[in-house]
Scaffold this active site. Structure first.
Site, mmCIF file in Angstrom:
data_model
loop_
_atom_site.group_PDB
_atom_site.id
_atom_site.type_symbol
_atom_site.label_atom_id
_atom_site.label_comp_id
_atom_site.label_asym_id
_atom_site.label_seq_id
_atom_site.Cartn_x
_atom_site.Cartn_y
_atom_site.Cartn_z
ATOM 1 C CB CYS A 209 48.979 87.721 16.112
ATOM 2 S SG CYS A 209 47.856 88.459 17.284
ATOM 3 C CG HIS A 210 50.452 85.289 21.654
ATOM 4 N ND1 HIS A 210 49.168 84.895 21.300
ATOM 5 C CD2 HIS A 210 51.018 84.229 22.283
ATOM 6 C CE1 HIS A 210 48.976 83.656 21.705
ATOM 7 N NE2 HIS A 210 50.083 83.227 22.310
ATOM 8 C CG ASN B 257 44.763 87.635 14.692
ATOM 9 O OD1 ASN B 257 43.742 87.123 14.268
ATOM 10 N ND2 ASN B 257 45.442 87.132 15.709
ATOM 11 C CD GLU C 255 51.242 80.404 24.064
ATOM 12 O OE1 GLU C 255 52.135 80.124 23.230
ATOM 13 O OE2 GLU C 255 50.122 80.834 23.719
ATOM 14 C CE1 TYR D 174 54.810 90.260 12.715
ATOM 15 C CE2 TYR D 174 56.961 90.473 13.742
ATOM 16 C CZ TYR D 174 55.590 90.626 13.789
ATOM 17 O OH TYR D 174 54.999 91.148 14.927
#
Length: 155
Positions: A119-120, A111, A148, A88
């Site tokens: 946003c993850h 979001n 991912e 952040y």
């Protein structure tokens, strides 16, 4: 117009306006759905994402709501590469507003286009998995980040 996609995380409901994706959430909303070329394209891209076959979405989006600051945060999130994270604080710094860490967190929480606007990939400065649509959904953030990371390693 609404559509749905059966994901490994549960039903994803999304909304399009003028063929632009404006909302996407992991929730099986009670809405009437439509099927057209745009929804087929989005569903195909979600298929490829969850199979680890694409890293970037080619989906036209529109932030139809949100303050200018929120939109700037969401646009910044789009720049975070697949399999990577930013804090952040990093996003606040990129926006030349280093004291806006909490505001960045609130923008992430709001979001409207989850997964596609990643946003993850936004984490705490200490590497902690803080928040994902509120504190009760951090397990989804972990699943997406692990997905991912695993696909990045296998690429």
């Amino acid at each position: 117009m609404y559509a749905k996609y059966e994901s490994p995380l549960g039903v994803i409901t999304y909304r399009l306006e003028n063929d632009l994706l404006v909302e996407m959430m992991i929730d099986d909303l009670a809405v009437s759905i439509e099927d057209n070329a745009s929804t087929k394209k989005i569903n195909k891209q979600l298929d490829l994402y969850f199979k680890g076959q694409i890293k970037d979405f080619d989906i036209a989006i529109d932030f139809e709501k949100g303050t200018p600051f929120q939109r700037s945060v969401w646009s910044e999130m789009l720049k975070i590469p697949y399999g990577k994270t930013m804090s952040y604080q990093d996003i606040a710094n990129h926006l030349h507003n280093p004291k806006a860490v909490r505001a960045v967190g609130q923008a992430c929480k709001r979001n409207p286009i989850g997964i596609v606007v990643p946003c993850h990939r936004v984490i705490g400065k200490d590497g902690s998995l803080t928040g994902y649509s509120g504190k009760t959904y951090t397990h989804i953030k972990k699943i997406l980040l692990d997905h991912e990371k695993n696909n990045e390693e296998n690429a």
